[in-house]
Design an enzyme around this catalytic site. Structure first.
Site, short mmCIF file in Angstrom:
data_model
loop_
_atom_site.label_atom_id
_atom_site.label_comp_id
_atom_site.label_asym_id
_atom_site.label_seq_id
_atom_site.Cartn_x
_atom_site.Cartn_y
_atom_site.Cartn_z
N ASP A 104 0.88 -1.17 0.00
CA ASP A 104 0.00 0.00 0.00
C ASP A 104 0.92 1.23 0.00
O ASP A 104 1.49 1.56 -1.03
CB ASP A 104 -0.90 -0.12 1.24
N ARG A 166 -10.05 -13.07 6.27
CA ARG A 166 -8.83 -13.63 5.66
C ARG A 166 -9.10 -14.95 4.94
O ARG A 166 -8.37 -15.32 4.03
CB ARG A 166 -7.77 -13.90 6.74
P1 IMP Z 1 1.69 -0.32 3.99
O1 IMP Z 1 2.71 -0.35 5.07
O2 IMP Z 1 0.89 0.94 3.96
O3 IMP Z 1 2.27 -0.64 2.61
O4 IMP Z 1 0.62 -1.44 4.31
C1 IMP Z 1 0.95 -2.77 4.21
C2 IMP Z 1 0.11 -3.67 5.07
O5 IMP Z 1 -1.15 -3.08 5.42
C3 IMP Z 1 -0.24 -4.89 4.26
O6 IMP Z 1 0.74 -5.90 4.39
C4 IMP Z 1 -1.59 -5.29 4.83
O7 IMP Z 1 -1.42 -6.09 5.97
C5 IMP Z 1 -2.21 -3.97 5.22
N1 IMP Z 1 -3.09 -3.44 4.15
C6 IMP Z 1 -2.82 -2.47 3.25
N2 IMP Z 1 -3.85 -2.24 2.42
C7 IMP Z 1 -4.83 -3.10 2.81
C8 IMP Z 1 -6.15 -3.38 2.32
O8 IMP Z 1 -6.65 -2.79 1.35
N3 IMP Z 1 -6.85 -4.34 2.97
C9 IMP Z 1 -6.33 -5.03 4.03
N4 IMP Z 1 -5.10 -4.82 4.52
C10 IMP Z 1 -4.35 -3.86 3.91
#
Ligand code: IMP
Ligand code: MG
Length: 176
Positions: A104, A166
């Site tokens: 993300d 999940r």
């Molecule tokens: P980041 O650190 O913002 O890249 O987020 C990464 C983590 O957030 C992922 O490994 C997921 O566990 C969670 N995450 C990010 N986007 C989503 C989503 O749309 N649905 C569910 N979990 C998410």
């Protein structure tokens, strides 16, 4: 359609599309790592289902390991990353492929990358089922991507909404 807690979700990526793109990425991994005995590191909890299906398509010698990261609370990234249960000592001198459910903002990935780098692997690559391209803010290249997605909340096939969803066998998207 499914409802989890207070929200409704609809199917976004069907099983047959998941299977097709996972096969494609596994074959790219075979081309790069088939002779290198890599260690695939699955990031729990979210990657468990993708990791399992991907590994079944990787038809060459490899090892698997897991680490646990969490940065999300409900639907928002907290920005902090916590690691537990890491088996990182064994990574020294090895070719590592980190396997994520979703990238993300990339905050989790960056922290993870820095932590793994301290164990001096020979190489490190990233493989993710889903990439929210618009949200991604880091410069670390994402080497293997099954799907680039919209910048909306996704659920299922490993991804949760506050702990639930999940186990859904397909990827769902939040309904407007
Ligand atoms: P980041 O650190 O913002 O890249 O987020 C990464 C983590 O957030 C992922 O490994 C997921 O566990 C969670 N995450 C990010 N986007 C989503 C989503 O749309 N649905 C569910 N979990 C998410
Ligand atoms: Mg995750």
């Amino acid at each position: 359609m499914v409802t989890v807690h207070d929200k409704s979700f609809e199917v976004y990526i069907e099983k047959t599309r998941l299977e097709k793109e996972i096969k494609r990425v596994a074959s790219e991994l075979m081309d790069s790592y088939g002779e290198r005995q890599p260690i695939f590191v699955g990031v729990l909890n979210g990657a468990f289902m993708f990791f399992s299906d991907l590994m079944k398509e990787f038809d060459a010698p490899c090892e698997v390991a897991f680490l646990k990261a969490s940065s999300y609370r409900g639907m928002e990234s907290t920005g902090e990353v916590h690691f537990k249960d890491a088996e990182l000592e064994q990574l020294k001198g090895r070719d590592i492929v980190v396997v994520e459910d979703i990238v993300d903002t990339g905050t989790t990935l960056k922290a993870l990358f820095e932590q793994i780098a301290t164990f001096e692997p020979a190489s490190m690559a990233i493989c993710t089922l889903l990439l929210k391209k618009e949200a991604y803010k880091q410069s670390i290249p994402i080497d293997y991507v099954c799907f680039e997605t919209e910048n909306k909340f996704l659920l299922g096939y490993g991804l949760d909404y506050d702990g639930y969803g999940r186990n859904l066998p397909e990827v769902y998207i939040l309904k407007d």
